[in-house]
Scaffold this motif. Structure first.
Motif, short mmCIF file in Angstrom:
data_model
loop_
_atom_site.label_atom_id
_atom_site.label_comp_id
_atom_site.label_asym_id
_atom_site.label_seq_id
_atom_site.Cartn_x
_atom_site.Cartn_y
_atom_site.Cartn_z
N ARG A 1 -32.95 -30.71 -19.00
CA ARG A 1 -33.00 -31.10 -20.40
C ARG A 1 -34.39 -30.89 -21.03
O ARG A 1 -34.50 -30.80 -22.24
CB ARG A 1 -32.64 -32.58 -20.51
N THR A 2 -35.41 -30.89 -20.20
CA THR A 2 -36.76 -30.75 -20.75
C THR A 2 -37.13 -29.29 -20.99
O THR A 2 -38.21 -29.02 -21.49
CB THR A 2 -37.81 -31.36 -19.79
N PRO B 1 -33.59 -16.80 -31.58
CA PRO B 1 -33.99 -15.37 -31.51
C PRO B 1 -35.27 -15.14 -30.73
O PRO B 1 -35.38 -14.18 -29.97
CB PRO B 1 -34.15 -14.98 -32.98
N SER C 1 -29.01 -17.12 -38.43
CA SER C 1 -30.12 -18.05 -38.37
C SER C 1 -30.84 -18.14 -39.72
O SER C 1 -31.67 -19.00 -39.90
CB SER C 1 -31.10 -17.60 -37.29
N ARG D 1 -33.23 -21.27 -41.39
CA ARG D 1 -34.65 -21.01 -41.56
C ARG D 1 -35.12 -21.09 -43.01
O ARG D 1 -36.31 -21.01 -43.29
CB ARG D 1 -34.97 -19.61 -41.03
N THR E 1 -38.40 -34.76 -24.36
CA THR E 1 -37.90 -33.77 -25.29
C THR E 1 -38.44 -34.04 -26.68
O THR E 1 -38.85 -33.14 -27.39
CB THR E 1 -36.36 -33.78 -25.32
N ARG F 1 -42.00 -33.03 -26.80
CA ARG F 1 -42.08 -31.58 -26.87
C ARG F 1 -41.79 -31.08 -28.28
O ARG F 1 -42.46 -30.22 -28.81
CB ARG F 1 -41.08 -30.94 -25.90
#
Lengths: 260, 310
Positions: free
Chosen positions: A147-148, A181, B2, B6, B303, B306
């Motif tokens: 998950r990280t 992307p 995308s 964006r 997470t 991060r």
């Protein structure tokens, strides 16, 4: 020499006929890219190569044996589940959604399957896992939980995990379609290196740049069958059918993407 | 594709600066919470009144409660209750797992069996199941197992000697509890993404290997809270086995009160022990949840960090 062969594959899901008699041969050491619009049956075909999906009519052979079945008395009989599982160990598969095991660390994701089947000493196995992680550029993530990791990192771990079984062939089911992307290239780089090492690969993809640079053969599918197949140059630059021309117009065109 | 994600966020910040009269470092006012205070006072008053009236009630002798709390018979009854609950829970989990796999299998016979099992044992009150199991000798007086088509008899015994009250109680509790457990287990298994099973299959794991190593460990996280709940329910249901003469905690308490007529005091003794055991079970549940969720909580935090750094 062919290692994987699809013979007259038919498949329907309810009234929806997704494959209409596909024949395809994959040579050892070759890279085959399967392209085509969504719903053309590419992924279904690929999943038959390791028995995750079963054909209604026709069969797949891998390394000379029918995948998941035995031919007896004029018809195909499902193998015992244990035998089918054993057969799959030689066939690596990478999924669109990575499918890493979220409750296990990266290292344990790699070690799980080999630890169940092989007699290889634990230390050797671990060394091999570290080597593969190094190869995909993630040696520092061995103890991380899936998950990280970013999507691109997770997919590279998934590739390393499949390689731990020393497969004779690698199947990729849209390996970069779920990625942002900017993360696509790191995965394609790993796949290119793998192709260079001579791995037999079947890749369902929308990445025409990858097909152009790496594929020995591009197979174009639409409406449940192969419409066109040939070398990347032939297919990407001079498609013969209107379906292929229309498809290529929509997806990135060979030549305007930066080559690796 | 995308492009949509964006696109820059529309400009929502007003162009001008602070509104006249409101300082820039304005902060949230402290709220008085008057309603909260009133509620607290009322509830505390009610609780104090109940505790006080119980404490001074001349009909309840607290010394008797204290005296019997550690009585040998009571402790033996408590042991029987715990044995019943633990044995029944373990067996119910095993049976429930099998029933859940039946339900998820492609085999229509197994599916139908599991549906029927669930229907039967979830619809029958636990007390009725206990009474039937406890009185099984009434309609099956002897248990005879022989080799078919021969006269060889392997077992021929009085049902009551093969199935004593304790065993009958376990059977009834397991039948009832496994029906509930199987649904909890099934929903846990179904909460795991099908891609997990596919990835395990693709690596060559057999069905059972992938269940054991991949699916069940992930399902367990979802299953622990409802299973713990179910265990507490089971623990309390054991009190019902007094109707077939199993010497559990409640039966022992009632036996004593039948002699000394301290009915309420001995019921309170049983209550205290149920509270203690249930509390311990809750602690165990919290420990299990933390153990299973620990990795994930940390991961989620990382997470977030991060994402913030990105």
């Amino acid at each position: 020499m062919s290692v994987l062969e699809f013979v007259n594959i038919h498949k329907s899901f309810g009234d929806n006929e997704v494959l209409t008699g596909v024949d395809l041969t994959v040579d050892e050491g070759s890279v085959t890219c399967v392209v085509g619009p969504s719903g053309s049956g590419k992924s279904t075909l690929l999943r038959m190569a390791n028995g995750l999906t079963t054909p209604d009519v026709g069969y797949v052979t891998f390394d000379g044996a029918i995948v998941g079945h035995e031919y007896r008395g004029g018809s195909l009989h499902a193998m015992k589940r244990v035998d089918a599982a054993t057969q799959r160990r030689d066939i690596g598969m990478v999924f669109q959604q990575f499918n890493l095991f979220p409750h296990l660390s990266v290292m344990r994701n790699l070690m799980l399957a080999p630890s169940l089947f092989s007699t290889e000493p634990e230390a050797d196995r671990r060394a091999r896992a570290m080597g593969l992680l190094d190869q995909v550029g993630l040696a520092d993530k061995a103890e991380a939980m899936p998950r990280t990791l970013s999507g691109g990192q997770q997919q590279r771990v998934a590739i390393a995990r499949a390689l731990m079984m020393r497969p004779k062939i690698m199947l990729f089911d849209e390996p970069t379609s779920a990625l942002d992307p900017e993360l696509v290239d790191e995965v394609l780089r790993v796949m290119k290196a793998l192709a260079k090492d001579g791995m037999t690969m079947v890749v369902v993809t929308h990445e025409m740049g990858f097909a152009r640079d790496v594929a020995d053969r591009v197979v174009f599918m639409a409406d449940g069958n192969i419409i066109e197949s040939g070398s990347p140059e032939e297919f990407l630059l001079n498609p013969r059918t209107d379906r292929a021309k229309a498809f290529l117009k929509r997806y990135a065109v060979a030549g305007d993407e930066a080559a690796e | 594709m995308s492009d949509a994600t964006r696109r820059p966020a529309p400009e929502t910040v007003p162009a001008s600066g602070a509104t006249a009269g409101i300082p820039r470092d304005v902060s949230l006012a402290r709220q008085p919470h008057i309603g909260r205070w009133i509620t607290a006072i009322v509830i505390i008053a009610i609780v104090v009144w109940i505790v006080y009236s119980a404490a001074v009630n001349p009909n309840i002798s607290w010394e008797v409660v204290g005296h019997y709390l550690l009585n040998t018979n009571i402790l033996e009854g408590l042991l029987v209750t715990l044995e019943l609950a633990v044995i029944a829970q373990v067996l119910a989990l095993i049976v429930g797992l099998v029933i859940a796999f039946f339900r998820l299998s492609n085999n229509p016979v197994l599916q139908a069996f599991s549906v029927a099992y669930l229907w039967l044992f979830r619809s029958t009150p636990i007390l009725v199941l206990i009474l039937i199991a406890g009185n099984i000798a009434l309609f099956i007086p002897r248990i005879t197992i022989g080799v078919p088509f021969t006269d060889v008899v392997l077992i021929d015994a009085n049902t009551n000697s093969v199935i004593p009250a304790f065993v009958a109680a376990v059977i009834a509790l397991v039948l009832h509890d496994s029906a509930y457990d199987s649904e909890i287990i099934r929903s846990g298994i179904q909460s795991v993404d099908t891609g997990q099973q596919e990835a395990a299959s693709a690596l060559g794991l057999t069905w059972w290997q992938s269940q054991r190593k991949i699916v069940l460990p992930q399902a367990l996280r979802v299953m622990v809270p409802p299973l713990a709940n179910q265990f507490v329910t089971l623990l309390k249901s054991t009190a019902l086995v007094s109707v077939i003469g199993v010497t559990d905690l409640l039966t022992e308490a009632q036996n004593i009160s039948a002699n000394n007529l301290r009915t309420i005091e001995l019921l309170l003794v049983a209550t205290v022990w149920f509270l203690v055991v249930t509390s311990l079970a809750s602690v165990g549940q919290r420990y299990l949840e933390r153990r299973l969720g620990r990795g994930n909580a940390q991961q989620r935090r990382k997470t977030v960090v991060r994402a913030e750094q990105a």
